[in-house]
Design an enzyme around this catalytic site. Sequence first.
Site, mmCIF file in Angstrom:
data_model
loop_
_atom_site.group_PDB
_atom_site.id
_atom_site.type_symbol
_atom_site.label_atom_id
_atom_site.label_comp_id
_atom_site.label_asym_id
_atom_site.label_seq_id
_atom_site.Cartn_x
_atom_site.Cartn_y
_atom_site.Cartn_z
ATOM 1 N N GLU A 167 -0.807 -7.542 6.131
ATOM 2 C CA GLU A 167 -2.076 -7.625 6.859
ATOM 3 C C GLU A 167 -2.295 -9.041 7.394
ATOM 4 O OE1 GLU A 167 -3.097 -4.291 3.684
ATOM 5 O OE2 GLU A 167 -4.185 -6.180 3.476
ATOM 6 N N ASP A 172 -6.712 -3.540 -4.575
ATOM 7 C CA ASP A 172 -8.146 -3.358 -4.831
ATOM 8 C C ASP A 172 -8.530 -3.946 -6.192
ATOM 9 O OD1 ASP A 172 -8.504 -1.814 -2.403
ATOM 10 O OD2 ASP A 172 -7.422 -0.227 -3.425
#
Length: 494
Positions: free
Chosen positions: A322, A476
């Site tokens: 990312e 996460d």
Amino acid sequence: MWRKASAAALLALAVGYFYYGSPDLPEQILQYISLPNFQSSSQSQNSVEQVISAAWETLITLPTRQWSKVAVGVNACVDVVVSGVGLLQALAVDPGSGLDHEVLHSKEDLKEAFIHFMERGAAAERFFSDNEAFQRIARAAAEYPGAKLYVGGNAALIGQKLATYPDLMVLLCGPVGPKLHEMLDEQIVVPPESLQETDEYHLILEYKAGEQWGSTQAPQANRFIFSHDVSNGEMSSLETFVASLDEFEPDLVVLSGLHMMEGQGRELWEERLKEAVLAISDISKDIPIHLELASMTDKDYMNSIMQEVMPIVSSIGLNEQELLFLSQAGEGPHADLAAWKGIPDVGQVSDILLWILEQHGRSEPSSEADLTRIHFHTLAYHILATVDGYWGNQAAAVMAGARVASSQACGLQSVDVSKVELKAPLQFHSSHAEPREKLSLNPAQPVTVWRRGNVTFHMTAVLVCKQPLRTVGLGDAISAEGLVYSELKTQQPF
């Protein structure tokens, strides 16, 4: 045997002492004690892992001021986790060559995209456009021997991790169906408006390090995710989420799911992103917002997020793919790199993190942007980059994220040093270009700190699980843990 082990442990402690006392030891001394050779000896390696793990336990402490209420939204689903190679074989698909597809339209597209990322050992997420074909694949996945159902979606997974802290109240907004509601931690509050009659399913095709299919071999364990998920794809819960904040009164907001809109097509995401920006702007300026990013392929969409969303959030979390894609979309540092080769270079990562905070964050007092914190994670190490004066306890926060990555990947509650290995570079640079600082990782004080302008970087190694049991949700968990251990400063910055 015990004498050799004791000697190795003493050597590791001595190295830590020398590093701590004099981090700028002449290079010839470092070569003489052969610190990098820890990575070639399993006995010595165990001792280094032991030193790092023990240091984490001593140094990771919660901040003085902790969050009491955290609101999380807006992507939530049920994950069906299955062997990727096994499922594709069950679907009577033959192995072949890999090819990335921005959107999947068929089993053939799925196979090609899966192979493309498997041969790189890289994580990815794609939208499957054909609902009927997806439902057939989903049924086959759910019936496949060994398939497991888990809480899914970045928001729900972050909520689950936060809910492990008993003093923390967690609100979760997202499309919550009956199966997901049943699986959520009872401490999580779900507003009635978020409940729906059916669940959204995401298929997660996992592969192990060294696993082979045809001529493709995975260099490391990872997963490929795909879904036909319209509720999450349109971020339909966003307005409900923002509206629920007035009553819940959180002191931290965590937002995720923007990546899901990419598969809906440009016309939808352009319009919906404008609405999302307006909704996020309605959140009180006193409440910090953390944005969790995920895998994307559309440079225009990523660029829109960078230009419109990042400046109105306080913090972001992202991985190496990312980060590089973000730089490519915005023509930032090292945008000419097609992909990372092996472990991402710390100096290159540092350059991109600094660029994001300078271009889209509040690295200067005159800036009107809110972004002051980036939590970067890759397999071998993590970096927290923060604008000076805004965040506290970041050394503990980056170590806490690394510790949870080391334990959770192995399916454990705590780190087992016999099941992990150090893969992080022990020497690296603060930048890929001059002027730059030569830096070292000290196992006994396993956070390396450097500054560039008004930005401070905290870097720690991850003790990488040798045989990971589950890779989904690691990012996460890392971001959630990093936030729990972070403190927003009240004093004026700069």
